[in-house]
Design a protein around this motif. Sequence first.
Motif, PDB file in Angstrom:
ATOM      1  N   ALA A 181      50.276 -37.356 -14.096  1.00 38.20           N
ATOM      2  CA  ALA A 181      49.959 -35.927 -14.152  1.00 38.20           C
ATOM      3  C   ALA A 181      48.881 -35.604 -15.181  1.00 38.20           C
ATOM      4  O   ALA A 181      48.814 -34.472 -15.663  1.00 38.20           O
ATOM      5  CB  ALA A 181      51.222 -35.116 -14.438  1.00 38.20           C
ATOM      6  N   SER A 182      48.028 -36.574 -15.520  1.00 38.85           N
ATOM      7  CA  SER A 182      46.994 -36.325 -16.528  1.00 38.85           C
ATOM      8  C   SER A 182      46.077 -35.175 -16.129  1.00 38.85           C
ATOM      9  O   SER A 182      45.795 -34.277 -16.936  1.00 38.85           O
ATOM     10  CB  SER A 182      46.152 -37.586 -16.750  1.00 38.85           C
ATOM     11  N   ILE A 183      45.581 -35.196 -14.893  1.00 35.31           N
ATOM     12  CA  ILE A 183      44.645 -34.167 -14.449  1.00 35.31           C
ATOM     13  C   ILE A 183      45.342 -32.814 -14.338  1.00 35.31           C
ATOM     14  O   ILE A 183      44.814 -31.785 -14.780  1.00 35.31           O
ATOM     15  CB  ILE A 183      44.017 -34.561 -13.098  1.00 35.31           C
ATOM     16  N   ALA A 184      46.526 -32.809 -13.755  1.00 39.50           N
ATOM     17  CA  ALA A 184      47.263 -31.555 -13.638  1.00 39.50           C
ATOM     18  C   ALA A 184      47.554 -30.954 -15.006  1.00 39.50           C
ATOM     19  O   ALA A 184      47.508 -29.732 -15.191  1.00 39.50           O
ATOM     20  CB  ALA A 184      48.569 -31.784 -12.867  1.00 39.50           C
ATOM     21  N   MET A 185      47.851 -31.800 -15.981  1.00 38.05           N
ATOM     22  CA  MET A 185      48.117 -31.315 -17.337  1.00 38.05           C
ATOM     23  C   MET A 185      46.901 -30.601 -17.909  1.00 38.05           C
ATOM     24  O   MET A 185      47.022 -29.559 -18.568  1.00 38.05           O
ATOM     25  CB  MET A 185      48.513 -32.491 -18.239  1.00 38.05           C
TER      26      MET A 185
END
Length: 320
Positions: A129-133
């Motif tokens: 979830a790096s991008i969503a974070m």
Amino acid sequence: MALSFTRFKDRIWGGFDASLRALAGMPGWVQTLAYGPLQGLFLVAYLLPGTPLAKTSRDFAALLGRQDAFAMYRQFARQFAFGLQRMEMLRSGQAPALGAMLDIPRADLIDRALSEGKGAVIAMPHCHASIAMVRGLAARYPVLMLVRESREGARAEAQRSYYDHLGCDCVDVRRTSDAAVARVVLKALRQGKLVVGVVDRIQAAPPAEEPYDKMRDMVRVDAFGHPVGWIGWPVRFAARLGSPILPAMVAQTPTRIVLHLSPPRRPEDLQTATQAIADDLATLIRAHPAEWVFLYDKHWRQVLDRAGADPPQLTQISTR
């Protein structure tokens, strides 16, 4: 030829992409049912003789002192599916709902770092979830995200369909010159922004007598007790302005995206500071093993193969 995890993951993504776009706007129970077969493919792949998944999972479990390699892998597949759901929320315009999911237990670490007026670097491993974070982070702070687009055109175009919805500036480090990246990053730090990037793309370690390979920007560090080449840009750029570096890990629950932060590291000696960041990230990965996407990266597989056979004795550091 053994099927690499990267190739396997990209094939799954390519086959599911059109369906994923349609699923983003459907009720949660429909999404849960639809993502079930995706997780099933991951579990089948674990048993296939042409993939390294089972062995790497056992090596990683041994490193962590655990005996439940398959259960860990099932959790990895579950978190991968969660990550895809959040990415599709981003691409389908559900950014406010996605941003509301973000929880930063130690947001005070960011606030104090930015109060110095020199910006800050958030250094992460690749997480589901790096991008969503980052979408939620950019709603609260000024952010520059360093991304690395695929060499393959269609895949890169699809990645941009996510990045375009992040609500912050992005720079592609693959298609931008090193000098131009440096200018953009330093400008962002001077403006008091958070510079966010993943830093666990490792290579062969430079020799002990010359621990920094300037051509590759690789610093010799120990990762899980074994020498690797670790990317040097966070310390190099932060050192120009004295900006703090916050090691971080992104974890997920069914309702939340949690950004876990370690206390800031100072950009002192390049190798010393880079080693400290690698140690902090190893501790965070141990705390949230199912979130680490690069577990099955070919370079990390070699490290884990050695580490699983001879697990290092590492001191645990609190992630709170």
